[in-house]
Scaffold this motif. Structure first.
Motif, short mmCIF file in Angstrom:
data_model
loop_
_atom_site.label_atom_id
_atom_site.label_comp_id
_atom_site.label_asym_id
_atom_site.label_seq_id
_atom_site.Cartn_x
_atom_site.Cartn_y
_atom_site.Cartn_z
N ARG A 18 0.84 -1.18 0.00
CA ARG A 18 0.00 0.00 0.00
C ARG A 18 0.89 1.24 0.00
NH1 ARG A 18 -4.34 -0.38 4.66
NH2 ARG A 18 -2.51 -0.57 5.97
N PRO A 19 0.56 2.30 -0.73
CA PRO A 19 -0.54 2.41 -1.69
C PRO A 19 -0.15 1.79 -3.04
CG PRO A 19 0.61 4.49 -1.56
CD PRO A 19 1.28 3.57 -0.56
N LEU A 87 4.96 5.55 16.06
CA LEU A 87 3.54 5.73 15.76
C LEU A 87 3.20 5.13 14.40
CD1 LEU A 87 2.96 9.43 16.89
CD2 LEU A 87 2.53 7.34 18.18
N ILE A 88 4.23 4.82 13.61
CA ILE A 88 4.05 4.33 12.25
C ILE A 88 4.26 2.82 12.23
CG2 ILE A 88 4.86 4.53 9.86
CD1 ILE A 88 6.06 7.29 10.72
N ASN A 89 3.35 2.09 11.61
CA ASN A 89 3.37 0.62 11.52
C ASN A 89 3.06 -0.01 12.89
OD1 ASN A 89 5.93 1.10 9.20
ND2 ASN A 89 4.01 0.10 8.66
N PRO A 90 2.59 -1.24 12.89
CA PRO A 90 2.19 -1.89 14.14
C PRO A 90 3.37 -2.14 15.07
CG PRO A 90 1.26 -3.02 12.22
CD PRO A 90 2.30 -2.07 11.70
N ILE A 212 -2.00 5.19 6.85
CA ILE A 212 -0.69 4.57 6.70
C ILE A 212 -0.20 4.68 5.27
CG2 ILE A 212 -1.74 2.30 6.33
CD1 ILE A 212 1.67 3.05 8.02
N GLU A 213 -1.11 4.72 4.28
CA GLU A 213 -0.70 4.82 2.88
C GLU A 213 0.14 6.06 2.62
OE1 GLU A 213 -4.47 2.36 2.81
OE2 GLU A 213 -3.70 4.08 3.92
N GLY A 257 -0.94 -1.17 9.77
CA GLY A 257 -0.78 -0.14 10.79
C GLY A 257 -1.94 0.81 10.86
N ALA A 258 -2.12 1.38 12.03
CA ALA A 258 -3.20 2.34 12.26
C ALA A 258 -2.82 3.69 11.67
CB ALA A 258 -3.45 2.48 13.76
#
Length: 356
Positions: A18-19, A87-90, A212-213, A257-258
């Motif tokens: 993604r994307p 904060l980026i990715n799980p 996340i994209e 990820g959120a």
């Protein structure tokens, strides 16, 4: 371009990079005039899409929560060590699998690792900036420890760990691939990141979130050749091999990820990457200047010499700075992670005296 069948995002969001439109654009650019490479990359993409996946089962026990954030414990006994992810990715890159889990390994060495999970913000959380993450999410979780904790921050989580250490007593802070001098990313990369934010900001403002994209696009722009090259290589990987399973697990993590609350992302792009407030000693959290050199606790940083995501030039330059030969993710889960990072980190944690 050669046709490729891709699974729609709404039915299997972690089975395509993604994307996807940006991936295909990079594929065109990187394989122009080389149809055989393009075909191999597409074959690798298809193999990734169709690879078998077992449902992920979270390990550890949730012992505290604050708002949408939780604190997950990986051992009942031992010295607590709190891991703060980006904060980026799980956050599960620190517990990717039984064989590649820094947290479970530390538990086997007598520590009691704890992992912060930032949770998933909603559009109603748009005003939650970095100060809010430290004061309203992280600080209450750390109070659950009962005494000044040991903190280990990975990537942007390391930057946030320093902010927490400026706001409350901690026993020590270990940083893993943590950016501080954002000017160290270089003019070209920072210009690309600024352009990305300029393009995405109006839509993100409307959403109240940064998906996340948007962030994934920024990572890909740092090294598009490597992004395409890894799918070319995967085309030749035996589907039932350990290498294939590890590739799929890592790509699912990287593509998942959120989102990030709009205010936090605005600060990340503006205050950190653009203005470099940390690197120029102008970054404040909760009214407190965040200055790692002024912290009254032991600090160490582990820096990758060949990190394409967080370049070595962005590190603080602490007196105790360890340079590794693994990459940004490889230093956590790579084949040499145990000798290059896990064991030296455990040795350092053992030397840090407790505080009351």
């Amino acid at each position: 371009m050669t046709d490729v069948t891709v699974t729609p995002f709404d039915t299997a969001p972690q089975q395509v990079p993604r994307p996807l439109p940006l991936f295909l654009e990079m594929l065109r650019n990187e394989t122009e005039g080389a149809p055989e490479r393009r075909a191999r990359a597409l074959a690798g993409l298809r193999a990734y899409q169709t690879a078998p996946r077992a449902p992920r089962i979270e390990t550890g026990t949730i012992i505290a929560s604050a708002g949408r954030a939780t604190l997950r414990q990986y051992a009942d006994a031992g010295r607590p060590v709190v891991f703060i992810p980006s904060l980026i990715n799980p956050p599960h890159i620190l517990d990717l699998s039984p064989e590649t889990s820094l947290l479970r390994w530390l538990a086997s060495q007598g520590f009691a690792p704890l992992l912060v999970d930032w949770g998933e913000p909603t559009p109603a959380d748009r005003a939650q900036d970095l100060d809010w993450h430290v004061e309203q999410l992280l600080r209450p979780l750390l109070h659950r420890i009962g005494k000044p904790p040991l903190l280990v921050g990975y990537c942007l989580g390391g930057t946030i760990a320093l902010a927490a250490a400026a706001r409350l007593p901690v026993a020590g802070v270990a940083l893993i691939a943590a950016p501080w001098h954002f000017s160290g990313f270089g003019k070209a990369a920072r210009a690309d990141i600024a352009s990305l934010w300029t393009d995405a900001q109006p839509a993100c403002d409307q959403l109240g979130l940064v998906p996340i994209e948007v962030l994934q696009a920024g990572f890909w722009r740092l090294d598009p050749a490597r992004t395409i090259g890894k799918f070319e290589s995967f085309a030749d990987t035996a589907p039932d091999s350990e290498a294939a399973r590890r590739f799929v697990a890592l790509e699912d993590w990287a593509n998942g990820g959120a989102p990030i609350a709009y205010a936090a992302a605005r600060q990340m792009f503006g205050d950190l990457f653009d203005a470099d407030l940390p690197g120029t000693r102008r970054w404040h959290i909760g009214g407190t200047l965040v200055d790692p050199h002024a912290l009254a606790c032991p600090l160490v940083e582990f820096v990758s010499a060949n990190d394409r995501i967080v370049p070595a030039a962005s590190a603080i330059g602490l007196p105790d700075s360890r340079t590794l030969g693994a990459g940004h993710v490889g230093m956590i889960v790579g084949s040499s992670a145990r000798t290059q990072l896990w064991e030296p980190l455990a040795d350092w944690l053992t030397t840090v005296p407790s505080r009351r």
